[in-house]
Design an enzyme around this catalytic site. Structure first.
Site, mmCIF file in Angstrom:
data_model
loop_
_atom_site.group_PDB
_atom_site.id
_atom_site.type_symbol
_atom_site.label_atom_id
_atom_site.label_comp_id
_atom_site.label_asym_id
_atom_site.label_seq_id
_atom_site.Cartn_x
_atom_site.Cartn_y
_atom_site.Cartn_z
ATOM 1 N N ASP A 160 0.849 -1.185 0.000
ATOM 2 C CA ASP A 160 0.000 0.000 0.000
ATOM 3 C C ASP A 160 0.884 1.235 0.000
ATOM 4 O O ASP A 160 1.172 1.813 1.039
ATOM 5 C CB ASP A 160 -0.924 -0.021 1.225
ATOM 6 C CG ASP A 160 -1.913 1.138 1.219
ATOM 7 O OD1 ASP A 160 -2.702 1.227 0.269
ATOM 8 O OD2 ASP A 160 -1.897 1.944 2.164
ATOM 9 N N ILE A 161 1.312 1.629 -1.175
ATOM 10 C CA ILE A 161 2.187 2.793 -1.337
ATOM 11 C C ILE A 161 1.396 3.846 -2.102
ATOM 12 O O ILE A 161 1.196 3.729 -3.315
ATOM 13 C CB ILE A 161 3.478 2.424 -2.098
ATOM 14 C CG1 ILE A 161 4.300 1.421 -1.278
ATOM 15 C CG2 ILE A 161 4.287 3.676 -2.402
ATOM 16 C CD1 ILE A 161 5.535 0.917 -1.983
ATOM 17 N N GLU A 162 0.931 4.871 -1.416
ATOM 18 C CA GLU A 162 0.080 5.880 -2.043
ATOM 19 C C GLU A 162 0.824 7.209 -2.115
ATOM 20 O O GLU A 162 0.339 8.237 -1.652
ATOM 21 C CB GLU A 162 -1.232 5.996 -1.268
ATOM 22 C CG GLU A 162 -2.000 4.678 -1.185
ATOM 23 C CD GLU A 162 -3.283 4.776 -0.394
ATOM 24 O OE1 GLU A 162 -3.942 5.837 -0.486
ATOM 25 O OE2 GLU A 162 -3.646 3.807 0.297
ATOM 26 N N GLN A 163 2.012 7.157 -2.708
ATOM 27 C CA GLN A 163 2.882 8.328 -2.765
ATOM 28 C C GLN A 163 3.014 8.837 -4.188
ATOM 29 O O GLN A 163 2.827 8.103 -5.153
ATOM 30 C CB GLN A 163 4.261 7.953 -2.207
ATOM 31 C CG GLN A 163 4.221 7.455 -0.762
ATOM 32 C CD GLN A 163 5.518 6.765 -0.361
ATOM 33 O OE1 GLN A 163 6.605 7.250 -0.655
ATOM 34 N NE2 GLN A 163 5.408 5.629 0.313
#
Length: 373
Positions: free
Chosen positions: A133-136
């Site tokens: 979960d990488i929301e960058q």
């Protein structure tokens, strides 16, 4: 003298061995299978025909989930060995949350070390994989663009090798149009992992038109996002739809008779307005407001979504947009018709598990909406 000395050393040596063994067991205790049946510590293998992916944020609500269809639980709260044991008893995977700064993963050595840490953690906790979960923000021309795809590929390879049958998934925005400046290699990522989880919510994070309250996940907007992913060449069987079990409560600067709620301008990543003007509210809380609201639950045909309106004690009007069994069923029907891998939600703890006829009825209806007959 020598005989007596030798006789005294033997018990001492035996005691030393016993203490050493106990210390070793104490050190290994965290790795010992916590389940009553050791077989439940074996990883889940094989794929189910339809994926029902649940995010759990901690606590004990998982005991009241509808486990009939659940296939995967992503643990975003504190590790709970009881949850792992129970999920395995129901044939469901339990996976880690994976998050890391994208600026660091450009270094292959850092990537390798991070991946190894995640694999070892999953093995110690008898987990079945990882949900990344990488929301960058990532720009297409940046080193992070390729590094992120490499991270997903290398993580998948490492998990599949170390934990047979394990699952590696990646969370993506509701559509591939660089939402919130997340310009990822979506096709490469989907090819590199078991499937992508599409977060079809917070779809008003960037509002470029009028600053008014809107549905969190409008049906047409949501479906358009999936059609874009599929048109890019991503296999529908590599896609799981995410739906929201929460909504947004907006303070209205003005509320018209036509139910147009003007909201404050809260910019986000370049857009003049956003859902940050509202606050996230779990479904269970929204439903508790129904009877005291001004409107009851209304339905918007354009968005295919419910909403309600209420007046706060300070006299200010509010409009609340959310999803309910009706709106979710429409999306779940699309999942089936389009042949997607499955469906899931953020998050499993948004419902009312307190008991009582009304709460149980509302909660069960939300679970059942995920898997229409």
């Amino acid at each position: 003298m020598e005989g007596r000395l030798a006789g005294g050393v033997a018990p001492l040596f035996s005691l030393f061995l016993l203490v050493a063994a106990l210390l070793l067991l104490a050190r290994l205790g965290s790795c010992a299978c916590p389940c009553r049946d050791p077989a439940l510590c074996q990883p889940i293998s094989g794929a189910r025909d339809f994926e029902v992916f649940v995010f759990d944020i901690g606590g004990s609500n998982w005991r009241f989930y509808n486990w009939t269809h659940i296939t995967t639980v992503a643990t975003f709260g504190k590790y709970d060995p009881e949850l792992m044991c129970y999920a395995h008893s129901r044939g469901a995977r339990v996976v880690l949350k994976g998050d890391v700064a994208v600026t660091k993963i450009v270094d292959p050595a850092f990537r390798a070390a991070w991946i190894n840490q995640q694999v070892e953690l999953a093995k110690r906790q008898y987990m079945d994989g990882i949900n990344i979960d990488i929301e960058q923000e990532v720009a297409k021309s940046s080193p992070e663009y390729d590094a992120l795809t490499a991270l997903v590929k290398e993580t998948t390879e490492a998990f599949h090798k170390a934990i047979p049958g394990s699952q590696v998934t990646f969370d993506v925005a509701w559509c591939p149009d660089c939402i919130d400046k997340r310009c990822y290699n979506y096709t490469g990522i989907a090819e590199s992992c078991d499937f992508v989880f599409v977060m079809s919510y917070d779809e008003q994070s960037q509002v470029w038109s009028d600053c008014i309250a809107r549905a969190n996940a409008p049906y047409n907007q949501t479906i358009a996002g999936y059609e874009q992913y599929i048109s890019m060449g991503i296999d529908p069987q590599k896609i799981v739809m995410g739906v929201p079990w929460y909504g947004y409560d907006y303070t209205c600067l003005s509320l018209s008779k036509d139910h147009i709620c003007s909201i404050a301008k809260v910019p986000f990543r370049g857009a003049p307005c956003s859902d940050a003007a509202g606050r996230q509210i779990p479904y269970r809380i929204i439903m508790s407001w129904e009877n005291s609201s001004l409107s009851g639950i209304l339905w918007n045909d354009e968005y295919q979504a419910p909403y309600l309106e209420y007046k706060a004690p300070n006299g200010v009007f509010h409009q609340v947009w959310f999803d309910d069994p009706r709106s979710i069923s429409l999306k779940a029907a699309y999942v089936t018709d389009r042949g997607l891998r499955g469906i899931g939600m953020w998050n499993g703890d948004c419902l009312d598990y307190s008991g009582g006829y009304v709460a149980e009825e509302q909660t069960e209806a939300m679970w059942e909406a995920l898997t229409p007959e």
